[in-house]
Design a protein around this motif. Structure first.
Motif, PDB file in Angstrom:
ATOM      1  N   TYR A 201       0.671  -0.655  -0.069  1.00 16.26           N
ATOM      2  CA  TYR A 201       0.158  -0.015   0.338  1.00 16.26           C
ATOM      3  C   TYR A 201       0.475   1.355  -0.041  1.00 16.26           C
ATOM      4  CZ  TYR A 201      -3.026   3.828   1.999  1.00 16.26           C
ATOM      5  OH  TYR A 201      -3.721   5.214   1.838  1.00 16.26           O
ATOM      6  N   LEU A 202       1.771   1.160   1.099  1.00 14.05           N
ATOM      7  CA  LEU A 202       2.153   2.612   1.106  1.00 14.05           C
ATOM      8  C   LEU A 202       3.953   2.946  -0.196  1.00 14.05           C
ATOM      9  CD1 LEU A 202       3.012   2.210   4.659  1.00 14.05           C
ATOM     10  CD2 LEU A 202       2.089   3.895   3.881  1.00 14.05           C
ATOM     11  N   GLY A 203       4.094   1.506  -0.431  1.00 13.42           N
ATOM     12  CA  GLY A 203       5.119   1.953  -2.723  1.00 13.42           C
ATOM     13  C   GLY A 203       4.182   2.302  -3.374  1.00 13.42           C
ATOM     14  N   ILE A 204       3.145   2.768  -3.511  1.00 12.97           N
ATOM     15  CA  ILE A 204       1.902   2.970  -4.725  1.00 12.97           C
ATOM     16  C   ILE A 204       2.308   4.472  -4.612  1.00 12.97           C
ATOM     17  CG2 ILE A 204      -0.147   2.809  -5.654  1.00 12.97           C
ATOM     18  CD1 ILE A 204      -0.710   0.362  -4.099  1.00 12.97           C
ATOM     19  N   LEU A 205       2.897   4.899  -5.541  1.00 12.29           N
ATOM     20  CA  LEU A 205       3.162   6.093  -5.861  1.00 12.29           C
ATOM     21  C   LEU A 205       1.501   6.499  -6.051  1.00 12.29           C
ATOM     22  CD1 LEU A 205       6.740   6.211  -7.520  1.00 12.29           C
ATOM     23  CD2 LEU A 205       6.433   5.673  -5.218  1.00 12.29           C
TER      24      LEU A 205
END
Length: 317
Positions: A89-93
């Protein structure tokens, strides 16, 4: 050789450090409020403008850490058991909260650059030629910063901040931030040091401009150091750049408010200086004056006569 920093480690450490620095910023901001509200009668238009900018930096830092808190909860709680885990989730820019947080970061950085250029412009007697390069760099910073945010919004899933589509824009933004900080700080330091040397022979008290120089350099050092480390880590393609990236927003606010507090307190202490300690009989106005009144307010009552032959006002006659 140490193992590279993973994304899951970088996200956790960055949020923790941002929380620590934000807590410190809250204390600094509270002190700034107390100092500025206590000096309302002595404030100039410049002082009031800087006070408002300080409030804006606090609001932006608060929004930034609030969005990051929401992202951490979603990543490490809501998505902890889903495929990809928190990093999925956090890595989706292209996530709206990631894009919005980067807009806040870019805005805070550009605001800090604008204030540095403005202070430099004031110190150099509103000479635009002196600050034209830093002024143009503000536009370069705005273009590269917001262009990066626009690319984030439409980038393909699975992309990272080190992809070629983002690489040039991000490096440009970080490099401009470092270069402008060095240039504006150097210009202000040079101007203050030169004025202090030029007025030393006319000074009849122990007061000088070196403390102001120290305030500017010391306060700018924290922000400059963080920006240099951030640029180095990004060029090295290290995930540790996320740690520096997230703490820049509160650091800008801390730097700005620290300068405001220290200069305001010094201004209040200087106002108690007796006029007899500030002027000498039949002395000429020293050359190289810089307009310190926007930063330091000293109330002096004097009578001035004009000498048409020397073309200089004679002070204290």
């Amino acid at each position: 050789m140490s193992a590279p920093v993973s994304l899951i480690q970088a996200f956790l450490v960055s949020f923790w450090l941002e929380g620590v620095l934000y807590g410190f910023f809250v204390c600094i901001f509270a002190l700034s409020l107390a100092v500025n509200l206590g000096a309302t009668k002595q404030q100039t238009g410049h002082s009031r403008a800087m006070f408002i900018v300080g409030i804006v930096t606090f609001i932006l830092a608060t929004i930034h850490i609030s969005i990051n808190c929401m992202r951490m909860l979603r990543g490490y709680v809501d998505h902890s058991s889903l495929p990809g885990g928190p990093v999925g989730y956090l890595g989706i820019l292209s996530q709206w909260d990631h894009v919005f947080n980067n807009v806040i970061y870019a805005t805070q950085s550009i605001l800090g650059d604008c204030v540095a250029v403005y202070r430099c412009w004031i110190l150099w007697n509103r000479n635009f030629l002196v600050v034209c390069v830093p002024f143009l760099m503000v536009f370069g910073s705005a273009v590269s910063g917001y262009m990066t945010c626009a690319i984030f919004a439409k980038i393909q899933p699975g992309s990272t901040v080190f992809d070629k589509e983002l690489d040039a824009w991000i490096k440009t933004f970080f490099a401009i931030a470092v270069a402008q900080n060095i240039i504006t700080t150097a210009l202000m330091a040079w101007r203050i040091a030169a004025a202090d040397r030029q007025t030393s022979s006319y000074r009849v008290t122990k007061n000088n401009l070196i403390p102001i120089l120290r305030i500017l350099v010391e306060s700018a050092a924290l922000y400059l150091t963080a920006e240099i480390i951030l640029l180095i880590l990004y060029v090295a393609n290290s995930n540790a750049q996320y740690i520096l990236l997230e703490i820049i927003t509160p650091i800008i606010g801390i730097t700005f408010n620290a300068i405001t507090i220290r200069i305001t307190l010094r201004s209040q202490s200087n106002q108690s200086v007796h006029v007899g300690e500030m002027t000498s009989s039949n002395s000429r106005r020293p050359p190289g004056n810089i307009p310190l009144h926007p930063m330091i307010t000293v109330n002096i009552t004097e009578q001035t006569d004009y000498d048409p032959e020397s073309q200089w006002p004679l002070e204290g006659k």
